[in-house]
Design a protein around this motif. Sequence first.
Motif, PDB file in Angstrom:
ATOM      1  N   MET A 154     -63.848  15.010  16.195  1.00  0.00           N
ATOM      2  CA  MET A 154     -65.376  15.155  16.290  1.00  0.00           C
ATOM      3  C   MET A 154     -66.059  14.373  17.234  1.00  0.00           C
ATOM      4  O   MET A 154     -67.012  14.755  17.980  1.00  0.00           O
ATOM      5  N   LEU A 155     -65.571  13.131  17.262  1.00  0.00           N
ATOM      6  CA  LEU A 155     -65.989  12.220  18.414  1.00  0.00           C
ATOM      7  C   LEU A 155     -65.840  12.631  19.841  1.00  0.00           C
ATOM      8  O   LEU A 155     -67.014  12.579  20.621  1.00  0.00           O
ATOM      9  N   ARG A 156     -64.684  13.113  20.132  1.00  0.00           N
ATOM     10  CA  ARG A 156     -64.758  13.791  21.674  1.00  0.00           C
ATOM     11  C   ARG A 156     -65.547  14.859  21.870  1.00  0.00           C
ATOM     12  O   ARG A 156     -65.920  15.034  22.776  1.00  0.00           O
ATOM     13  N   TYR A 157     -65.407  15.793  20.762  1.00  0.00           N
ATOM     14  CA  TYR A 157     -66.279  16.915  20.830  1.00  0.00           C
ATOM     15  C   TYR A 157     -68.093  16.638  21.016  1.00  0.00           C
ATOM     16  O   TYR A 157     -68.620  17.030  21.941  1.00  0.00           O
ATOM     17  N   LEU A 158     -68.250  15.635  20.094  1.00  0.00           N
ATOM     18  CA  LEU A 158     -69.779  15.040  20.449  1.00  0.00           C
ATOM     19  C   LEU A 158     -69.989  14.567  21.688  1.00  0.00           C
ATOM     20  O   LEU A 158     -71.080  14.460  22.274  1.00  0.00           O
ATOM     21  N   ILE A 159     -69.000  13.739  22.107  1.00  0.00           N
ATOM     22  CA  ILE A 159     -69.240  12.788  23.431  1.00  0.00           C
ATOM     23  C   ILE A 159     -69.469  13.985  24.537  1.00  0.00           C
ATOM     24  O   ILE A 159     -70.230  13.973  25.445  1.00  0.00           O
ATOM     25  N   ASN A 160     -68.464  14.931  24.690  1.00  0.00           N
ATOM     26  CA  ASN A 160     -68.387  16.000  25.748  1.00  0.00           C
ATOM     27  C   ASN A 160     -69.907  16.850  25.518  1.00  0.00           C
ATOM     28  O   ASN A 160     -70.555  16.964  26.538  1.00  0.00           O
ATOM     29  N   GLN A 161     -70.240  16.949  24.363  1.00  0.00           N
ATOM     30  CA  GLN A 161     -71.565  17.819  24.230  1.00  0.00           C
ATOM     31  C   GLN A 161     -72.631  16.922  24.544  1.00  0.00           C
ATOM     32  O   GLN A 161     -73.589  17.514  25.457  1.00  0.00           O
ATOM     33  N   LEU A 162     -72.807  15.715  24.469  1.00  0.00           N
ATOM     34  CA  LEU A 162     -73.769  14.758  24.595  1.00  0.00           C
ATOM     35  C   LEU A 162     -73.884  14.494  26.085  1.00  0.00           C
ATOM     36  O   LEU A 162     -74.804  14.300  26.928  1.00  0.00           O
ATOM     37  N   LEU A 163     -72.604  14.470  26.733  1.00  0.00           N
ATOM     38  CA  LEU A 163     -72.509  14.324  28.385  1.00  0.00           C
ATOM     39  C   LEU A 163     -73.097  15.419  29.067  1.00  0.00           C
ATOM     40  O   LEU A 163     -73.360  15.364  30.431  1.00  0.00           O
ATOM     41  N   MET A 164     -73.262  16.647  28.358  1.00  0.00           N
ATOM     42  CA  MET A 164     -73.848  17.877  29.242  1.00  0.00           C
ATOM     43  C   MET A 164     -75.465  17.528  29.287  1.00  0.00           C
ATOM     44  O   MET A 164     -76.005  18.186  29.911  1.00  0.00           O
ATOM     45  N   LYS A 165     -75.970  16.854  28.414  1.00  0.00           N
ATOM     46  CA  LYS A 165     -77.395  16.449  28.525  1.00  0.00           C
ATOM     47  C   LYS A 165     -77.834  14.993  28.811  1.00  0.00           C
ATOM     48  O   LYS A 165     -78.813  14.789  29.160  1.00  0.00           O
ATOM     49  N   HIS A 166     -76.776  13.932  28.654  1.00  0.00           N
ATOM     50  CA  HIS A 166     -77.115  12.855  29.057  1.00  0.00           C
ATOM     51  C   HIS A 166     -76.208  12.180  30.078  1.00  0.00           C
ATOM     52  O   HIS A 166     -74.989  12.651  29.995  1.00  0.00           O
ATOM     53  N   SER A 167     -76.419  11.157  30.735  1.00  0.00           N
ATOM     54  CA  SER A 167     -75.488  10.465  31.664  1.00  0.00           C
ATOM     55  C   SER A 167     -74.425   9.784  31.248  1.00  0.00           C
ATOM     56  O   SER A 167     -73.137   9.588  31.622  1.00  0.00           O
ATOM     57  N   GLU A 168     -74.677   9.152  30.077  1.00  0.00           N
ATOM     58  CA  GLU A 168     -73.631   8.243  29.324  1.00  0.00           C
ATOM     59  C   GLU A 168     -74.144   8.415  27.588  1.00  0.00           C
ATOM     60  O   GLU A 168     -75.090   8.511  27.171  1.00  0.00           O
ATOM     61  N   VAL A 169     -72.881   7.928  27.031  1.00  0.00           N
ATOM     62  CA  VAL A 169     -72.972   7.755  25.468  1.00  0.00           C
ATOM     63  C   VAL A 169     -72.253   6.434  25.035  1.00  0.00           C
ATOM     64  O   VAL A 169     -71.200   6.065  25.882  1.00  0.00           O
ATOM     65  N   LEU A 170     -72.993   5.623  24.346  1.00  0.00           N
ATOM     66  CA  LEU A 170     -72.489   4.457  24.009  1.00  0.00           C
ATOM     67  C   LEU A 170     -71.786   4.702  22.558  1.00  0.00           C
ATOM     68  O   LEU A 170     -72.079   5.162  21.607  1.00  0.00           O
ATOM     69  N   VAL A 171     -70.417   4.279  22.605  1.00  0.00           N
ATOM     70  CA  VAL A 171     -69.439   4.311  21.432  1.00  0.00           C
ATOM     71  C   VAL A 171     -69.140   2.932  20.916  1.00  0.00           C
ATOM     72  O   VAL A 171     -68.526   1.938  21.724  1.00  0.00           O
ATOM     73  N   ILE A 172     -69.363   2.670  19.809  1.00  0.00           N
ATOM     74  CA  ILE A 172     -69.093   1.464  19.051  1.00  0.00           C
ATOM     75  C   ILE A 172     -67.695   1.852  17.827  1.00  0.00           C
ATOM     76  O   ILE A 172     -67.912   2.427  17.028  1.00  0.00           O
ATOM     77  N   ASP A 173     -66.525   1.422  18.497  1.00  0.00           N
ATOM     78  CA  ASP A 173     -65.353   1.792  17.739  1.00  0.00           C
ATOM     79  C   ASP A 173     -65.029   0.793  16.910  1.00  0.00           C
ATOM     80  O   ASP A 173     -64.629  -0.310  17.256  1.00  0.00           O
ATOM     81  N   LEU A 174     -65.160   0.936  15.444  1.00  0.00           N
ATOM     82  CA  LEU A 174     -64.783  -0.294  14.501  1.00  0.00           C
ATOM     83  C   LEU A 174     -63.595   0.054  13.760  1.00  0.00           C
ATOM     84  O   LEU A 174     -63.199  -0.302  12.802  1.00  0.00           O
ATOM     85  N   ASP A 175     -62.658   0.994  14.290  1.00  0.00           N
ATOM     86  CA  ASP A 175     -61.603   1.386  13.694  1.00  0.00           C
ATOM     87  C   ASP A 175     -60.371   0.801  14.448  1.00  0.00           C
ATOM     88  O   ASP A 175     -59.565   1.173  15.471  1.00  0.00           O
ATOM     89  N   PRO A 176     -59.940  -0.512  14.205  1.00  0.00           N
ATOM     90  CA  PRO A 176     -58.724  -1.230  14.664  1.00  0.00           C
ATOM     91  C   PRO A 176     -57.433  -0.467  14.533  1.00  0.00           C
ATOM     92  O   PRO A 176     -56.607  -0.755  15.207  1.00  0.00           O
ATOM     93  N   GLY A 177     -57.294   0.336  13.646  1.00  0.00           N
ATOM     94  CA  GLY A 177     -56.268   1.090  13.329  1.00  0.00           C
ATOM     95  C   GLY A 177     -55.655   2.156  14.385  1.00  0.00           C
ATOM     96  O   GLY A 177     -54.453   2.126  15.091  1.00  0.00           O
ATOM     97  N   ARG A 178     -56.665   2.907  14.566  1.00  0.00           N
ATOM     98  CA  ARG A 178     -56.364   3.950  15.830  1.00  0.00           C
ATOM     99  C   ARG A 178     -57.762   3.909  16.596  1.00  0.00           C
ATOM    100  O   ARG A 178     -58.569   4.996  16.715  1.00  0.00           O
ATOM    101  N   PRO A 179     -57.935   2.914  17.378  1.00  0.00           N
ATOM    102  CA  PRO A 179     -59.107   3.184  18.405  1.00  0.00           C
ATOM    103  C   PRO A 179     -59.029   3.955  19.489  1.00  0.00           C
ATOM    104  O   PRO A 179     -58.024   4.348  19.747  1.00  0.00           O
ATOM    105  N   GLU A 180     -60.322   4.491  19.663  1.00  0.00           N
ATOM    106  CA  GLU A 180     -60.236   5.613  20.874  1.00  0.00           C
ATOM    107  C   GLU A 180     -60.053   5.142  22.255  1.00  0.00           C
ATOM    108  O   GLU A 180     -59.659   5.782  23.014  1.00  0.00           O
ATOM    109  N   PHE A 181     -60.763   3.811  22.511  1.00  0.00           N
ATOM    110  CA  PHE A 181     -60.805   3.444  23.846  1.00  0.00           C
ATOM    111  C   PHE A 181     -60.425   1.903  24.112  1.00  0.00           C
ATOM    112  O   PHE A 181     -60.445   1.590  25.198  1.00  0.00           O
TER     113      PHE A 181
END
Length: 200
Positions: A154-181
């Motif tokens: 869902m995070l990846r889908y959400l980011i891609n959808q938002l990047l069609m409308k905005h130039s950037e998206v701020l992601v705060i990743d608080l999952d140290p087990g499987r972080p995205e970035f």
Amino acid sequence: MSVTVLQGEVQTFGYTLTPSLEDVELYSPRGSAFLLFETKDFNSPIQPDLFDILCKLQMEIEDAKEFCGSLLPSSTVILRKRILQNHFKFLQKHISRQVFLKCEYRMPRCVFRNVIGNWNVLKILNKWNELIDLMKPSSKTLLCGGKRVGKSTMLRYLINQLLMKHSEVLVIDLDPGRPEFTVSGCVSVTVVNELIWRTQ
């Protein structure tokens, strides 16, 4: 595989690909969801340079003429290519688990069918799009849940959808087990301005 849309529009990973975009490299390692392309409802004229593009791709002139003549305004044409890069060879050589399928085909395998049944494809819930429609530039969204319920997808889908409308998206990743970035064991704050083209 590398994908270029030559005619029409197609959506994958929550982003709409059009002929104006460059090649997009899509990743779906073994054990991940299949890549799913959904054609969009549209009615656009046939790209005027499509015939020339097909000829440059070494399609026979008569075949290119016949192909272009058979297209409808609602047709979608996708060029797919295998990605041949050194980092794939490195991964295949140094990772004990088989990440990529061993395949003798020169082109990526592709199946055209309606997605009916229990296929392992990225499933987009209507609620996701309803949430995105409600979001404003100042919106903040928290994604949380148990293991393997679709948070990263869902995070990846959400980011891609938002990047069609905005130039950037701020992601705060608080999952140290499987972080995205970042690497495991860390939390991160990341400004994302590029699309994410991979499945989980």
